[in-house]
Scaffold this active site. Structure first.
Site, PDB file in Angstrom:
ATOM      1  N   ARG A 189       4.851  21.545  35.560  1.00 52.10           N
ATOM      2  CA  ARG A 189       5.158  20.589  36.626  1.00 52.10           C
ATOM      3  C   ARG A 189       4.837  19.168  36.145  1.00 52.10           C
ATOM      4  O   ARG A 189       5.606  18.238  36.400  1.00 52.10           O
ATOM      5  CB  ARG A 189       4.372  20.921  37.892  1.00 52.10           C
ATOM      6  CG  ARG A 189       4.809  22.227  38.543  1.00 52.10           C
ATOM      7  CD  ARG A 189       3.998  22.533  39.778  1.00 52.10           C
ATOM      8  NE  ARG A 189       4.306  21.602  40.875  1.00 52.10           N
ATOM      9  CZ  ARG A 189       3.590  21.515  41.992  1.00 52.10           C
ATOM     10  NH1 ARG A 189       2.530  22.291  42.161  1.00 52.10           N
ATOM     11  NH2 ARG A 189       3.929  20.663  42.933  1.00 52.10           N
ATOM     12  N   CYS A 245      -2.765  15.648  42.601  1.00 55.80           N
ATOM     13  CA  CYS A 245      -2.088  16.928  42.348  1.00 55.80           C
ATOM     14  C   CYS A 245      -0.747  16.865  43.060  1.00 55.80           C
ATOM     15  O   CYS A 245      -0.083  15.835  43.031  1.00 55.80           O
ATOM     16  CB  CYS A 245      -2.957  18.089  42.823  1.00 55.80           C
ATOM     17  SG  CYS A 245      -3.384  18.008  44.584  1.00 55.80           S
TER      18      CYS A 245
END
Length: 289
Positions: A189, A245
């Site tokens: 990611r 995050c």
């Protein structure tokens, strides 16, 4: 003292608390069950109802530890702090109370709860190593009984606003040699190779990658302070660190790990990637920094 506590430590505190909790001494330990599975919003509460550490109250990630999702602010913005503070007081938390949080998600949800108490100036808060599953597997007691509120209190916050940064602050400090951004998501990611949750892939330019699950060892327990120091050995202790995050939840275990490693200037971008990409002018990077 470490933020992370063992089953043995908690069992001892529970025993002391119960033995001393008579008519002249009010209990001074409160447990918080934070179990929650992303994509299965009812699963955590169902697990709690099926069994939890005796006396634990349940706090739901989305109902108690997050606010309403809007155009900006990310998928898990902070809740209304007034409501959260009232809830803490309602279940008996004030500055005299030791609070221990746990989950079964590697400490991610418990870390979010811990960070919120830390942000509100409550220093006597901890996370149970290994979570509920390891507590149960070790033969410690569980219960299906809902806890009774022994005594409501007034939680008096001392907000440490410097621990929280906004999107504009991140943008202003992006690329500064005095500030390091840490992306806590999985490597793929971060690299922009895949994005299963948010509508855009990549990372904030200048950020390094430190996957939050690397805070744990192969047994699913937290690495000790020396091992956390080794994880972040290339980062100077005096560095200003901004951790993010996907939505401000799994960044929190990295905040915990950095604190365990001795870093003191650690801040959270709570909106994180899911907030960053809602601003059209914000740049996106891919690949490794």
């Amino acid at each position: 003292m470490s933020i992370i506590v063992s089953n043995e430590w908690l069992a001892g505190r529970i025993a002391e608390n119960e033995n001393g909790a008579d008519s002249t001494k009010v209990k001074n330990l409160i447990l918080i069950d934070c179990r929650y599975i992303l994509g299965q919003p009812a699963a955590g509460r169902e697990a709690y109802d099926q069994g939890h550490i005796p006396g634990a109250f349940y706090m739901d990630l989305e109902k108690d530890l997050s606010g309403t999702k809007n155009k900006h602010g990310g998928r898990h913005p902070l809740p209304d702090l007034g409501v959260f503070i009232l809830r803490l007081g309602e279940i008996g938390v004030d500055e005299t109370i030791t609070v221990v949080a746990y989950d079964d998600q590697g400490g991610a949800m418990a870390s979010r709860f811990w960070w919120m108490l830390h942000f509100l100036g409550h220093t006597n808060a901890y996370i149970l190593d290994g979570g509920f599953a390891q507590w149960q597997a070790a033969g410690y007691p569980t219960s299906v009984a809902k806890p009774s509120i022994v005594r409501s209190r007034t939680f008096k916050p001392h907000v440490l606003s410097h621990l929280l940064v906004s999107m504009n602050e991140v943008k202003d400090k992006m690329g500064s040699k005095d500030t390091l951004l840490i992306d806590s998501r999985e490597e793929r990611r971060y690299l922009g190779l895949e994005e299963p949750i948010d509508p855009a892939a990549g990372h904030i330019p200048g950020a390094i990658n430190a996957f939050w699950k690397d805070s744990l060892n192969g047994a699913g327990q937290w690495k000790n302070s020396q091992e956390q120091q080794q994880r972040f050995a290339d980062i100077p202790l005096e560095q200003e660190l901004i951790v993010y995050c996907g939505s401000g939840v799994t960044a929190c275990p990295n905040v915990v790990a950095l604190k365990e490693a001795g870093y003191t200037n650690v801040k959270l971008y709570v909106g994180s990637w899911s907030d960053w990409i809602t601003w059209q002018d914000n740049p996106i990077a891919t690949g490794r920094e």
